[in-house]
Write a protein that holds these residues in place. Structure first.
Motif, PDB file in Angstrom:
ATOM      1  N   PHE A  55     -44.592  -1.083   3.881  1.00 19.33           N
ATOM      2  CA  PHE A  55     -45.638  -0.385   3.128  1.00 19.33           C
ATOM      3  C   PHE A  55     -45.637   1.105   3.468  1.00 19.33           C
ATOM      4  CE2 PHE A  55     -50.171   1.044   3.172  1.00 19.33           C
ATOM      5  CZ  PHE A  55     -50.354   1.087   1.797  1.00 19.33           C
ATOM      6  N   PHE A  56     -45.625   1.427   4.756  1.00 16.33           N
ATOM      7  CA  PHE A  56     -45.701   2.831   5.164  1.00 16.33           C
ATOM      8  C   PHE A  56     -44.418   3.594   4.825  1.00 16.33           C
ATOM      9  CE2 PHE A  56     -48.832   1.136   8.416  1.00 16.33           C
ATOM     10  CZ  PHE A  56     -49.937   1.588   7.711  1.00 16.33           C
ATOM     11  N   ASP A  57     -43.295   2.889   4.713  1.00 15.01           N
ATOM     12  CA  ASP A  57     -42.035   3.554   4.383  1.00 15.01           C
ATOM     13  C   ASP A  57     -42.074   4.161   2.986  1.00 15.01           C
ATOM     14  OD1 ASP A  57     -39.529   4.435   5.030  1.00 15.01           O
ATOM     15  OD2 ASP A  57     -38.501   2.579   4.515  1.00 15.01           O
ATOM     16  N   ARG A  58     -43.032   3.714   2.161  1.00 14.78           N
ATOM     17  CA  ARG A  58     -43.180   4.260   0.805  1.00 14.78           C
ATOM     18  C   ARG A  58     -43.908   5.599   0.802  1.00 14.78           C
ATOM     19  NH1 ARG A  58     -41.230  -1.072   0.813  1.00 14.78           N
ATOM     20  NH2 ARG A  58     -41.024  -1.876  -1.298  1.00 14.78           N
ATOM     21  N   PHE A  59     -44.494   5.996   1.923  1.00 15.03           N
ATOM     22  CA  PHE A  59     -45.227   7.263   1.978  1.00 15.03           C
ATOM     23  C   PHE A  59     -44.225   8.416   2.027  1.00 15.03           C
ATOM     24  CE2 PHE A  59     -49.730   6.209   3.574  1.00 15.03           C
ATOM     25  CZ  PHE A  59     -49.716   4.993   2.917  1.00 15.03           C
ATOM     26  N   HIS A  60     -44.493   9.446   1.222  1.00 16.44           N
ATOM     27  CA  HIS A  60     -43.611  10.607   1.208  1.00 16.44           C
ATOM     28  C   HIS A  60     -44.001  11.631   2.274  1.00 16.44           C
ATOM     29  CE1 HIS A  60     -43.236   9.219  -3.155  1.00 16.44           C
ATOM     30  NE2 HIS A  60     -42.095   8.949  -2.577  1.00 16.44           N
ATOM     31  N   GLY A  61     -45.232  11.554   2.754  1.00 14.30           N
ATOM     32  CA  GLY A  61     -45.658  12.515   3.759  1.00 14.30           C
ATOM     33  C   GLY A  61     -46.937  12.091   4.455  1.00 14.30           C
ATOM     34  N   TYR A  62     -47.187  12.698   5.602  1.00 19.33           N
ATOM     35  CA  TYR A  62     -48.392  12.434   6.405  1.00 19.33           C
ATOM     36  C   TYR A  62     -48.936  13.797   6.821  1.00 19.33           C
ATOM     37  CZ  TYR A  62     -51.198  10.263  10.213  1.00 19.33           C
ATOM     38  OH  TYR A  62     -52.210   9.850  11.045  1.00 19.33           O
ATOM     39  N   ILE A  63     -50.070  14.193   6.240  1.00 19.46           N
ATOM     40  CA  ILE A  63     -50.691  15.481   6.575  1.00 19.46           C
ATOM     41  C   ILE A  63     -51.501  15.303   7.861  1.00 19.46           C
ATOM     42  CG2 ILE A  63     -52.305  17.268   5.798  1.00 19.46           C
ATOM     43  CD1 ILE A  63     -51.662  16.340   2.906  1.00 19.46           C
ATOM     44  N   PRO A  64     -51.262  16.130   8.883  1.00 20.01           N
ATOM     45  CA  PRO A  64     -51.973  15.962  10.162  1.00 20.01           C
ATOM     46  C   PRO A  64     -53.404  16.504  10.086  1.00 20.01           C
ATOM     47  CG  PRO A  64     -50.490  17.832  10.304  1.00 20.01           C
ATOM     48  CD  PRO A  64     -50.289  17.241   8.932  1.00 20.01           C
ATOM     49  N   GLY A  65     -54.344  15.639   9.729  1.00 19.01           N
ATOM     50  CA  GLY A  65     -55.731  16.063   9.550  1.00 19.01           C
ATOM     51  C   GLY A  65     -56.369  16.638  10.800  1.00 19.01           C
ATOM     52  N   TRP A  66     -55.831  16.263  11.985  1.00 16.57           N
ATOM     53  CA  TRP A  66     -56.407  16.764  13.241  1.00 16.57           C
ATOM     54  C   TRP A  66     -56.107  18.249  13.464  1.00 16.57           C
ATOM     55  CZ3 TRP A  66     -52.717  12.992  12.656  1.00 16.57           C
ATOM     56  CH2 TRP A  66     -51.401  13.333  12.966  1.00 16.57           C
ATOM     57  N   GLU A  67     -55.190  18.826  12.679  1.00  9.98           N
ATOM     58  CA  GLU A  67     -54.904  20.262  12.807  1.00  9.98           C
ATOM     59  C   GLU A  67     -55.802  21.103  11.902  1.00  9.98           C
ATOM     60  OE1 GLU A  67     -50.841  21.381  12.480  1.00  9.98           O
ATOM     61  OE2 GLU A  67     -50.118  19.841  13.861  1.00  9.98           O
ATOM     62  N   ILE A  68     -56.625  20.447  11.081  1.00  9.17           N
ATOM     63  CA  ILE A  68     -57.538  21.169  10.187  1.00  9.17           C
ATOM     64  C   ILE A  68     -58.905  21.220  10.852  1.00  9.17           C
ATOM     65  CG2 ILE A  68     -58.644  21.144   7.911  1.00  9.17           C
ATOM     66  CD1 ILE A  68     -56.159  19.638   6.892  1.00  9.17           C
ATOM     67  N   PRO A  69     -59.508  22.404  10.992  1.00  9.14           N
ATOM     68  CA  PRO A  69     -60.801  22.482  11.688  1.00  9.14           C
ATOM     69  C   PRO A  69     -61.925  21.840  10.883  1.00  9.14           C
ATOM     70  CG  PRO A  69     -60.238  24.595  10.691  1.00  9.14           C
ATOM     71  CD  PRO A  69     -59.046  23.715  10.497  1.00  9.14           C
ATOM     72  N   LYS A  70     -62.967  21.428  11.587  1.00  5.43           N
ATOM     73  CA  LYS A  70     -64.141  20.894  10.899  1.00  5.43           C
ATOM     74  C   LYS A  70     -64.761  22.010  10.063  1.00  5.43           C
ATOM     75  CE  LYS A  70     -65.213  17.025  13.839  1.00  5.43           C
ATOM     76  NZ  LYS A  70     -66.265  16.083  14.200  1.00  5.43           N
ATOM     77  N   MET A  71     -65.188  21.647   8.853  1.00  7.83           N
ATOM     78  CA  MET A  71     -65.657  22.649   7.908  1.00  7.83           C
ATOM     79  C   MET A  71     -66.962  23.304   8.371  1.00  7.83           C
ATOM     80  SD  MET A  71     -63.451  22.920   5.452  1.00  7.83           S
ATOM     81  CE  MET A  71     -62.157  22.717   6.684  1.00  7.83           C
ATOM     82  N   ARG A  72     -66.936  24.622   8.436  1.00 11.77           N
ATOM     83  CA  ARG A  72     -68.113  25.416   8.771  1.00 11.77           C
ATOM     84  C   ARG A  72     -68.352  26.402   7.630  1.00 11.77           C
ATOM     85  NH1 ARG A  72     -65.245  25.928  13.667  1.00 11.77           N
ATOM     86  NH2 ARG A  72     -64.915  28.144  13.270  1.00 11.77           N
TER      87      ARG A  72
END
Length: 727
Positions: A397-414
């Motif tokens: 299932f996961f092999d079908r993913f084209h990419g994984y965006i690292p959400g932990w590198e995006i700051p919490k919205m202020r």
């Protein structure tokens, strides 16, 4: 009396015509504003004194996209007062408030507020609005309209969601001109009329006129010409402001991750996931920034709803939307047993089978969710796809993913991350992105680069799709340079490798080839691309450990290979031995006892002058990767006990493989290739192997085996000497 009624009707029709004319005048102005002469290619312009000055991004946008832009803080102000989609508000703001002067903006805001006050119908005021239509005969409203064909009456009927009318008659011409009305509905400015006579078989409500609240047309040449006036950085900043973010307060990596969230809008059948902390705005762009995407909340869905309804023979959400995004992946549930299998088929090929039919669709699939643990912990002990439900934890299932965006590198919205500057109105941005789905830039890589030999076919597809999507967003006119392709390709390799790294942990050696690279066609130089979170996460610390501390790889109680640490302490005593860290697992404790008994019985062969009977030994067991207790810790127990008694540390960064029986028989390693891969990921540079496993070395990929300094042992005592570096 009849004449009076006719006059009233004529007045009402004239009033409607005038209202329509007013709207059309604004829309006509809105369309023609963009025909302004472009500024020259150099971006700086001459002042009155003949001096050169650079153009501010806002000014550049006003020049190039006049009538297509809006100040984003105005959207926020209106959004707080009316529960209307952003693209509806920005359509109105684009008509009335696309000037830079404050007084014109203030006047425009009054007009927009007046339109919303008089024409937007809140659901709790539906009956009042119906009464108003009845009393006036016609009334203009802003509402979401969905049309269905009533085959029994052979008429089209409209459902107005807020006002609660389900069966308003719609002229055929309006439906033909606005086919979106039949596929999920659109927000419109509608003039609704009311006519009733006794015995009529259709609704007294009818749609007199309708204008979709979206761009009436999309001229891509206008976008291409405008793009030539922007630098790459300016264009990125403009895109980010168009989705409501303020690029001046975001770092470079964050900007790229936010742009990557938009790839599903420009690429057909693009599959991506983003997991990270709460509050980073993961679902915002899919919910608010396009009328062509759908955010599925709540988790539970059906094959009929998502893919195809067998009874009604209608295609589901993937055929009606450009993007289908799943919020909170941990809660995804299919009522149908075959739901995940159908999803896998669709994600791989863009088609799926239901009954006798093979059905194709273009919707991209997006999965967003929360990571509750720190990324460092997940990298060391599990994998970064752990938040998905157990039914979906499947390498295929996961092999079908084209990419994984690292959400932990995006700051919490202020507040400072949201812009109050100009950006494209949402619907214009959405239509631009939708038009880009009709082309592809996936061949751009071949012009300058070749992909490394570690990428298999699915990796290549994923990297090409991501690169193409980024170029469509950043260089829509197709005039990209080698460096433009390089930076997009590097990002594409990273987000696909992030998927591959997790597959390696889930699926084992089948996915060992993660050293992604690309080769420059001119220089033939090879460049490798890493994922940041993998660096510096070694479970085996650098340097020489204390005596009695040892690392080994073994299969855990759950049947999963893992890395373990043994920490041994020695205190004055009478030769007793104790353990901790195993819980109540007697089988694991028995293995440690086997090693310790061999240690006692063969100590004279190892260190004849040492006397264990004057000491007590305590062995603490640490499961570094949550693999469950090891039932093959006998050799590790022996070597750790000898190390602490002789006060000699284990060799630096060494991992011990294999186990022994009480009689000293050496057991070979069960899965040598995977065991060495886990040792490598843990940070080992040396490995201690039983001679009995030498015949299995060909099963270990050369890329893995050559990373180690390998020592072989023939019996348990030999293993102790080699581990402690004693000749």
């Amino acid at each position: 009396m009849e004449t009076k009624d006719n006059l009233e009707n004529d007045n009402q029709e004239n009033q409607v015509a005038n209202q329509e004319r007013e709207i059309n005048v604004h829309v006509h102005m809105h369309e023609n504003d963009a025909t302004i002469d472009p500024i020259d290619d150099t971006a700086p312009v001459l002042t009155e004194r003949g001096e050169l000055r650079s153009i501010d991004l806002d000014e550049l946008m006003i020049n190039e996209f006049k009538g297509r832009i809006v100040r984003k803080d105005l959207t926020k102000q209106l959004k707080e007062g009316a529960n209307v989609p952003v693209y509806v508000l920005e359509y109105l703001l684009g008509m009335y408030c696309s000037a830079a002067e404050d007084d014109l903006i203030e006047e425009g805001m009054k007009n927009v507020k007046k339109i919303l006050t008089e024409n937007y119908v809140r659901p709790d005021e539906a009956e009042k609005a119906k009464s108003l239509i009845r009393e006036k005969g016609t009334h203009k409203v802003i509402d979401k309209v969905t049309v269905k064909l009533n085959q029994k009456k052979d008429i089209y009927e409209a459902s107005l969601s807020n006002i609660g009318i389900k069966d308003a008659v719609v002229p055929n011409k309006i439906v033909k001109e606005n086919e979106k009305l039949l596929t999920g509905g659109i927000w419109c400015i509608i003039t609704v009329s009311y006519y009733y006579e006794e015995g009529q078989k259709v609704s007294p409500f009818s749609v007199f006129s309708l204008k979709p609240i979206q761009m009436p047309s999309m001229n891509m040449e206008e976008v291409y010409q405008a793009r030539r006036k922007f630098t790459m950085d300016q264009w990125i900043d403009m895109l980010l402001r168009s989705i409501g973010m303020e690029p001046a307060n975001l770092d470079h990596r964050t900007k790229w991750h936010l742009i990557a969230r938009m790839i599903p809008f420009v690429e057909n059948n693009y599959n991506v996931c983003e997991l990270g902390p709460r509050g980073t705005g993961k679902s915002h762009v899919y919910k608010e920034c396009s009328p062509n995407s759908l955010l599925v909340s709540g988790g539970q869905t059906t094959v009929a709803n998502l893919f195809y309804n067998m009874s009604s023979r209608q295609i589901g959400l993937v055929g009606m939307w450009d993007v289908v995004a799943f919020d909170e992946v941990a809660g995804i549930r299919f009522k149908d047993k075959d739901g995940i299998q159908i999803m896998k088929d669709y994600m791989a090929s863009g088609s799926f089978s239901r009954g006798r039919d093979s059905i194709e669709a273009k919707a991209s699939m997006v999965f967003v969710g929360n990571i509750d643990h720190s990324v460092e912990t997940l990298v060391k002990t599990s994998h970064l796809l752990a938040p998905f439900p157990d039914d979906m934890i499947d390498a295929a299932f996961f092999d079908r993913f084209h990419g994984y965006i690292p959400g932990w590198e995006i700051p919490k919205m202020r507040p400072e991350f949201f812009t109050d500057r100009f950006g494209l109105i949402t619907d214009y941005l959405a239509e631009y992105m939708r038009e880009m789905r009709k082309t592809t830039f996936s061949d751009s890589i071949n012009k300058f680069f070749k992909l490394g030999n570690n990428l298999n076919q699915r990796d290549v597809i994923g990297v090409r799709r991501t690169t193409s999507g980024l170029l469509k967003l950043l260089v829509p006119h197709g005039e990209y340079t080698k460096e433009d392709v390089r930076v997009c390709l590097t990002y594409a390799l990273e987000v696909r490798r992030r998927i591959k790294e997790q597959l390696k942990k889930i699926g084992g050696m089948e996915f060992f080839d993660v050293n992604f690279s690309y080769i420059d066609n001119e220089t033939l130089e090879e460049f490798f691309v890493n994922v940041p979170e993998q660096g510096g996460s070694n479970l085996i610390p650098a340097g020489i450990a204390n005596p009695g501390v040892l690392h080994f790889v073994s299969e855990g109680a759950a049947g999963k290979l893992g890395l373990y640490r043994v920490e041994t302490q020695m205190t004055p005593g009478n030769g007793k031995h104790s353990t901790s860290g195993f819980g109540s697992d007697t089988s694991a404790k028995e293995q440690v006892r086997v090693g310790f008994e061999y240690f006692k019985g063969n100590l004279n062969r190892i260190a004849a002058t040492s006397r264990f009977s004057e000491h007590e030994f305590h062995l603490h067991f640490v499961d570094l990767q949550n693999s469950g207790n090891s039932h093959t810790a006998s050799l590790a127990s022996l070597i750790a006990s000898c190390s602490v008694l002789m006060n000699k540390p284990i060799q630096e960064s060494m991992v011990v493989l294999g186990s022994i029986t009480l009689g000293g028989v050496v057991n070979p390693v069960q899965d040598l290739a995977s065991s060495m891969q886990i040792a490598l990921e843990g940070g080992a540079t040396k490995v201690l192997l039983p001679m009995a496993s030498a015949s299995d070395i060909p099963s270990v990929p050369a890329e893995t085996f050559t990373k180690f300094q390998v020592s072989f042992y023939s019996d348990p005592v030999d293993a102790v000497y080699k581990a402690l570096g004693v000749n």
